[in-house]
Design a protein around this motif. Structure first.
Motif, PDB file in Angstrom:
ATOM      1  N   TYR A   1      -4.128   9.776   1.970  1.00 44.32           N
ATOM      2  CA  TYR A   1      -3.060   9.004   2.615  1.00 44.32           C
ATOM      3  C   TYR A   1      -3.129   9.183   4.126  1.00 44.32           C
ATOM      4  N   TYR A   2      -3.405  10.403   4.547  1.00 44.34           N
ATOM      5  CA  TYR A   2      -3.405  10.726   5.968  1.00 44.34           C
ATOM      6  C   TYR A   2      -4.452   9.897   6.712  1.00 44.34           C
ATOM      7  N   PHE A   3      -5.614   9.711   6.077  1.00 47.34           N
ATOM      8  CA  PHE A   3      -6.673   8.979   6.742  1.00 47.34           C
ATOM      9  C   PHE A   3      -6.571   7.463   6.519  1.00 47.34           C
ATOM     10  N   ILE A   4      -5.983   7.044   5.386  1.00 47.24           N
ATOM     11  CA  ILE A   4      -5.872   5.610   5.106  1.00 47.24           C
ATOM     12  C   ILE A   4      -4.761   4.971   5.926  1.00 47.24           C
TER      13      ILE A   4
ATOM     14  N   SER B   1       0.826  -1.210   0.000  1.00 50.01           N
ATOM     15  CA  SER B   1       0.000   0.000   0.000  1.00 50.01           C
ATOM     16  C   SER B   1       0.861   1.261   0.000  1.00 50.01           C
ATOM     17  N   SER B   2       1.907   1.273   0.840  1.00 48.43           N
ATOM     18  CA  SER B   2       2.775   2.452   0.892  1.00 48.43           C
ATOM     19  C   SER B   2       3.525   2.654  -0.417  1.00 48.43           C
ATOM     20  N   ILE B   3       3.882   1.558  -1.091  1.00 47.66           N
ATOM     21  CA  ILE B   3       4.558   1.664  -2.390  1.00 47.66           C
ATOM     22  C   ILE B   3       3.630   2.279  -3.427  1.00 47.66           C
ATOM     23  N   PHE B   4       2.378   1.812  -3.451  1.00 50.42           N
ATOM     24  CA  PHE B   4       1.417   2.372  -4.404  1.00 50.42           C
ATOM     25  C   PHE B   4       1.117   3.833  -4.090  1.00 50.42           C
ATOM     26  N   MET B   5       0.997   4.169  -2.802  1.00 50.45           N
ATOM     27  CA  MET B   5       0.700   5.549  -2.426  1.00 50.45           C
ATOM     28  C   MET B   5       1.881   6.475  -2.735  1.00 50.45           C
ATOM     29  N   ALA B   6       3.108   5.977  -2.577  1.00 48.77           N
ATOM     30  CA  ALA B   6       4.279   6.778  -2.929  1.00 48.77           C
ATOM     31  C   ALA B   6       4.302   7.075  -4.430  1.00 48.77           C
ATOM     32  N   ASN B   7       3.953   6.075  -5.242  1.00 42.71           N
ATOM     33  CA  ASN B   7       3.892   6.282  -6.691  1.00 42.71           C
ATOM     34  C   ASN B   7       2.778   7.253  -7.067  1.00 42.71           C
TER      35      ASN B   7
ATOM     36  N   PHE C   1      -3.247   3.705  -9.963  1.00 40.37           N
ATOM     37  CA  PHE C   1      -2.692   3.457  -8.633  1.00 40.37           C
ATOM     38  C   PHE C   1      -3.780   3.432  -7.565  1.00 40.37           C
ATOM     39  N   ILE C   2      -4.833   4.232  -7.719  1.00 41.71           N
ATOM     40  CA  ILE C   2      -5.960   4.158  -6.785  1.00 41.71           C
ATOM     41  C   ILE C   2      -6.630   2.795  -6.895  1.00 41.71           C
ATOM     42  N   THR C   3      -6.720   2.258  -8.100  1.00 41.67           N
ATOM     43  CA  THR C   3      -7.272   0.913  -8.288  1.00 41.67           C
ATOM     44  C   THR C   3      -6.400  -0.126  -7.588  1.00 41.67           C
ATOM     45  N   CYS C   4      -5.080   0.018  -7.700  1.00 43.10           N
ATOM     46  CA  CYS C   4      -4.166  -0.915  -7.023  1.00 43.10           C
ATOM     47  C   CYS C   4      -4.318  -0.827  -5.508  1.00 43.10           C
ATOM     48  N   ILE C   5      -4.423   0.405  -4.973  1.00 37.45           N
ATOM     49  CA  ILE C   5      -4.617   0.576  -3.531  1.00 37.45           C
ATOM     50  C   ILE C   5      -5.939  -0.041  -3.089  1.00 37.45           C
TER      51      ILE C   5
ATOM     52  N   TYR D   1      -8.810  -4.398  -0.458  1.00 39.26           N
ATOM     53  CA  TYR D   1      -9.806  -5.475  -0.616  1.00 39.26           C
ATOM     54  C   TYR D   1      -9.221  -6.809  -0.167  1.00 39.26           C
ATOM     55  N   TRP D   2      -7.992  -7.092  -0.612  1.00 37.25           N
ATOM     56  CA  TRP D   2      -7.351  -8.363  -0.262  1.00 37.25           C
ATOM     57  C   TRP D   2      -7.116  -8.464   1.242  1.00 37.25           C
ATOM     58  N   ALA D   3      -6.726  -7.341   1.862  1.00 35.77           N
ATOM     59  CA  ALA D   3      -6.441  -7.348   3.294  1.00 35.77           C
ATOM     60  C   ALA D   3      -7.706  -7.492   4.137  1.00 35.77           C
TER      61      ALA D   3
END
Length: 331
Positions: free
Chosen positions: A277-280, A44-50, A99-103, A108-110
């Motif tokens: 990001y701040y809330f997620i 998640s952090s990798i996708f959010m950084a991108n 990237f929002i779709t990836c997040i 969803y998986w988690a």
């Protein structure tokens, strides 16, 4: 009429100025936190950084967009820079959607499969991120293949991406219709399915009060993210499909004002994402708080040290004056 109206020469620049002022520091802070403060990297952090990098690369070009509209929609920076600006605008939109779709899929998986051992590792997330960047780079290449600037002799201006030449109509319409369908509607369906499944899991069996409270927060967050996603990208992509469908059919688009405004509002995602990001991410929240707390403490410490030094110098000066006075009186 739209190009000469205050809608494009006043309202749009104001919105873009807000996006630039808010988006530049917040996305820079987000990248700094993800790269240098987050010790335990996760998908998640990798996708959010991108996603933050994607937004930052778009925001740095916004001053050209602001200058263009403030100059009466007159582009003075040449064909090359216009193509770069247009490419970065649409790259940001579809890269952000990807990237929002990836997040969304990662969350969803988690949530739906919390005990599954088949979690995607960081290497897979990095590979997916690289693939998205390469795909977006390839998909924006056609924007460099035809002229984006058109000179309007009756208005004595050179437009940037606001007017399409008749001989380029088919290529432009085909490109944006394809991007609208594949770049927005397909990811939106995927996100909707993922969010619906997450909501079903979170809303089920809320018996324990503590767990129910946490799940209600998660449900509210999911709804907020979904609404922001649809508000930022929905109107712009629907208007884009309508605009280029009419252009392909050689019919007048009477809603062109709505089209340019919806594209402008799509850029708001660049200054909204850091707050998502701040809330997620709890880690992101903690690092941002610690950053500002440490900076505040350092500032307070500097002020305290400066005040102490000033007070010490003042006391020393006073003592010297008193000693001198005593020596003078004794003489």
């Amino acid at each position: 009429m739209v190009l000469e109206s205050r809608l494009t020469t006043v309202f749009l620049p104001i919105v873009y100025i807000i996006v630039f002022v808010v988006g530049l520091p917040t996305n820079a802070l987000a990248i700094w936190v993800f790269l240098f403060r987050t010790k335990k990297k996760n998908p998640s952090s990798i996708f959010m950084a991108n996603l933050a990098l994607c937004d930052l690369l778009f925001v740095v070009w916004i001053p050209l967009k602001i200058a263009y509209h403030l100059n009466g929609n007159n582009w003075i920076y040449g064909e090359g820079l216009c193509k770069v600006l247009v490419a970065f605008f649409y790259a940001n939109m579809y890269c952000s959607i990807a990237f929002i779709t990836c997040i969304s899929l990662q969350r969803y998986w988690a949530i739906v499969y919390p005990l599954s051992k088949r979690r995607r590792g960081n290497a897979t997330s990095v590979g997916i991120s690289v693939a998205i960047w390469l795909a977006v780079w390839v998909l924006t290449t056609p924007l460099y293949l035809y002229d984006q600037t058109v000179e309007l002799s009756n208005m004595k201006v050179v437009t940037c991406h606001d007017v399409t030449m008749p001989d380029q109509r088919t290529m432009a319409a085909g490109y944006f219709l394809t991007m609208g369908l594949l770049g927005f509607f397909v990811p939106t369906v995927v996100c909707m399915v993922a969010y619906v499944q997450m909501l079903k899991v979170l809303c089920s069996s809320m018996t324990d009060e503590a767990i129910a409270r946490q799940r209600r927060k998660a449900v509210a967050l999911i709804v907020i993210v979904l609404v922001m996603y649809l508000v930022c990208f929905g109107p712009s992509n629907v208007a884009l499909l309508v605009h280029y469908s009419l252009l392909l059919a050689q019919r007048t688009n009477n809603g062109y004002g709505f089209y340019v405004v919806s594209l402008c509002f799509a850029s708001l995602n660049s200054c909204v994402d850091p707050f998502v990001y701040y809330f997620i991410s709890e880690d992101f929240r903690e690092h941002v708080r610690n950053t500002f707390i440490c900076r505040s403490q350092r500032t307070a410490e500097r002020l305290r040290v400066s005040f102490t030094a000033l007070k010490s110098r003042k006391n020393t000066t006073t003592t010297s004056i008193s000693s001198g006075s005593k020596r003078s009186s004794s003489c």
